[in-house]
Scaffold this active site. Structure first.
Site, short mmCIF file in Angstrom:
data_model
loop_
_atom_site.label_atom_id
_atom_site.label_comp_id
_atom_site.label_asym_id
_atom_site.label_seq_id
_atom_site.Cartn_x
_atom_site.Cartn_y
_atom_site.Cartn_z
N GLN B 238 0.82 -1.21 0.00
CA GLN B 238 0.00 0.00 0.00
C GLN B 238 0.86 1.26 0.00
OE1 GLN B 238 -3.30 0.17 -0.27
NE2 GLN B 238 -3.71 -2.02 -0.13
N CYS B 383 -20.75 -8.53 7.17
CA CYS B 383 -21.55 -9.05 6.07
C CYS B 383 -20.81 -9.00 4.75
CB CYS B 383 -22.85 -8.27 5.96
SG CYS B 383 -24.18 -9.14 6.77
#
Lengths: 225, 449
Positions: B238, B383
């Site tokens: 990153q 989720c």
């Protein structure tokens, strides 16, 4: 830890080809039906709530019931959760109130699988998001019976079968967690859950977390953690 | 047959790019997941698929042309890192590089640890709680199989690890310390130089100690040479577009980079392996990459990766300045939404990362509402993960599950404009408000403590 594929769709139908969510799920997620807009000004005949924000799903249901026919006239709801959770509660509210409304007896029998089918299927690892709505509904029905003095009709949850092959219920999972099994492997060592019905494993993992949170929080309140 | 074949030129299972092309007004704010390939990079790669396609190991002249391209790429990269060309090992990507560093060091070190501390002794590894899964999963696996002892250092509440916490976790059996350069979820920049210097000091002290106790234990040892432990690894995937990758400054012995985060191709990465570090190879075969990583070189990938890294490092200061302004504009806009919080330090932060939590809503729902409006971002909600667990990084900040479920990450990039940022600032308050209207939850701000 076994991880399910996102593309495993359960209750698959023609509308669920290609995308992660079916068009029906998207419709109910982006344009939810019957959600509770004005809680303060609403007089419900029964209300129920299940879930916890720590687990990522909370559902609250309000119902209005015709006292003569005991049919559901209105079903309003609020949901904290992902797209499947919101869509499943929305679809449930439609199913119990459409065509003159379901009788309370019929509504009590409503299964998450029926909601899922009407939604055109859900990705396998999203099923657990759809299993709380009907629980909240049954809690609201019990509340109605309590309020109308029909206490003999109140049904205590007997536990819902999670592993269809071994007939293991969510209560069995709860027991295992209470006895200290805090991982899937440990719960499996106690219950063998998922060995005959691997499709239930994502839901079992969610349940383990759910109960862990529930009892961890109690421990925190005790000051033991 | 021939005609029919021509008519169906496109294989039916490959989606036509036309159906995937996003709208011109869409805002792609998921550059930490992966970036588009720079057109110059794609152009440079093409001849190495269609014209100079020979195996670099082949002795004929076409093979030598491929070999020359790989050599040039290696030299370009070595120059950027202030390293030697023979310290660059090409792999299939960041995950493979991380796995090679970890398993490669542990396997090499195990016999030495046993020889020194007894047959039951295990090598010890230090890492942090906010590492990428490509670090944590292999380490947890090695711990589970009983091959290592593991210390996972928690970050401070701002998502930055204290160098002293990492260094004090090192013991005499520590063979590897792995700390990412910058975090992929919350963008926090870790004190790599300070840790690198600290590890050199630990090695130096360990040499003088053993020299005192057993005079000729390491007669020629030089603490700057990684001939002894602990080694220092850093995943810099990153960081590559924004931070300095000079290995002489950071004192890393091993460093992971990949193409897919820096406008290069996916499926190509590298591990910097300092001279003197011995890694047990994990892929055996033809002995490419000095035997550390067998397999025919991904020549177009290597060519593309080298150019992508060159471009990313060349423009990193200018791009950092531009994106820092956009980043802070987005953060300011989003924190005006009630019950919101910035995850990770505001300053020790990559110029392209914004990660904000909102109470009472679930991140995946908000992400999908944004998606419908042509804004692409990601979430730390359970989720959205295959493991049904909310982000381990957000939870490592000491935040509640509640706050982790409602987190959104926007990662800006080379194509991000002020208009993209303003689009999010305009759209998100309404989306959060709508989802809160549907939500039965009404938590107070203490869930952010």
């Amino acid at each position: 830890m076994p991880k399910s594929q996102a593309s495993d769709v359960v209750g698959k139908s023609a509308s669920n080809q290609g995308g992660f969510y079916s068009d029906t799920v998207k419709e109910h997620f982006f344009h939810p039906k019957n959600f509770m807009e004005d809680e303060a000004g609403y007089e419900a005949d029964g209300t129920g709530m299940v879930g916890s924000p720590a687990c990522g799903d909370v559902m609250r249901v309000w119902i209005k019931v015709d006292p003569k026919t005991e049919r559901i006239l209105e079903c309003k709801w609020k949901t904290f959760g992902c797209a499947s959770a919101i869509a499943a509660t929305s679809m449930m509210s439609v199913m119990v109130s459409e065509n003159g409304g379901m009788t309370l007896d019929a509504a009590r029998e409503l299964k998450p699988q029926q909601i899922m089918e009407r939604l055109g299927g859900l990705p396998a690892r999203k099923i657990h998001c759809s299993v709380l709505g009907d629980k909240a509904l049954r809690a609201a029905i019990n509340d109605y019976y309590r309020k109308t003095g029909q206490t003999e009709k109140i049904e205590i949850e007997q536990g819902r079968i999670v592993d269809k092959v071994l007939k293991i219920t969510d209560h069995d999972i709860e027991e295992a967690v209470l006895e200290g099994a805090d991982t899937l492997e440990k719960v499996q060592a106690k219950t063998k859950v998922g060995t005959g019905d691997p499709a239930c494993i994502p839901e079992v993992e969610q349940l383990i977390r759910f109960y862990k949170e529930k009892y961890c929080e109690m421990q925190k309140e005790d000051g033991s953690q | 047959m021939m005609n029919e074949h021509r008519r169906n030129r496109r294989p039916s299972r490959v989606p036509s790019p036309g159906t995937l092309r996003r709208g011109t007004r869409d805002a792609y704010l998921d550059n930490a997941a992966t970036t588009p390939v720079d057109a110059r990079v794609a152009k440079a790669m093409l001849p190495y698929m269609t014209e100079v396609y020979a195996n670099p190991s082949s002795l004929h002249s076409l093979g030598q042309k491929s070999g020359m391209a790989v050599r040039q790429a290696r030299e370009t990269i070595a120059e950027i890192l202030h390293a030697h060309a023979d310290e660059i090992v090409f792999t299939s990507g960041g995950t493979e590089s991380d796995n090679l560093a970890i398993v490669g060091v542990v396997q090499t070190a195990t016999p030495r640890i046993r020889a020194e501390f007894g047959a039951d002794a295990k090598p010890h590894v230090v890492t942090t709680a906010i590492e990428h899964h490509a670090i944590l999963e292999p380490l947890l696996h090695l711990q589970k199989t009983g091959d290592i002892e593991l210390t996972v250092v928690a970050p401070q509440k701002n998502g930055v690890v204290k160098a002293a916490d990492v260094l004090s976790a090192v013991n005499e059996r520590t063979v590897l310390v792995s700390v990412m350069h910058a975090n992929n979820e919350i963008g926090t920049i870790q004190p790599i130089e300070e840790i690198g210097k600290g590890i050199l000091k630990i090695r130096k002290n360990s040499i003088s100690r053993s020299a005192q106790s057993q005079s000729a234990a390491h007669p020629t040892s030089d603490f700057r040479l990684p001939t002894m432990f602990p080694l220092f690894h850093s995943d810099a995937c990153q960081a590559a577009g924004y931070l300095d990758l000079n290995v002489e400054k950071s004192h890393v012995d091993l460093m992971t980079l990949n193409g897919g985060k820096i406008y290069g191709p996916k499926g190509i990465g590298m591990l910097f392996v300092r001279r003197g570090v011995k890694l047990a190879p994990q892929v055996l075969g033809g002995g490419q990459e000095r035997g550390v990583r067998s397999g025919t070189e991904n020549v177009p990938g290597i060519v593309g990766f080298a150019l992508a890294l060159e471009l990313a490092q060349q423009f990193k200061d200018k791009e950092s300045k531009r994106l820092t302004l956009l980043r802070d504009r987005l953060i300011d806009g989003l924190l005006r939404i009630p019950k919101s919080r910035l995850n990770g330090d505001a300053d020790k932060r990559l110029p392209n990362n914004v990660n904000v939590s909102f109470l009472d809503i679930e991140g995946e729902a908000a992400m999908l509402y944004l998606d419908a409006k042509g804004v692409y971002c990601s979430t730390g909600s359970a989720c959205a993960s295959t493991a049904l667990e909310p982000s381990h990084v957000i939870r490592a900040l000491g935040l509640s599950y509640e706050a982790a479920h409602g987190s959104l990450r926007f990662s800006l990039g080379r194509h991000t404009s002020k208009a993209d940022v303003d689009k999010v600032v305009k759209l998100l308050p309404g989306i959060v408000e709508r989802l809160r209207k549907i939500s039965p939850v009404n938590l107070d701000m203490s869930y952010f403590d």
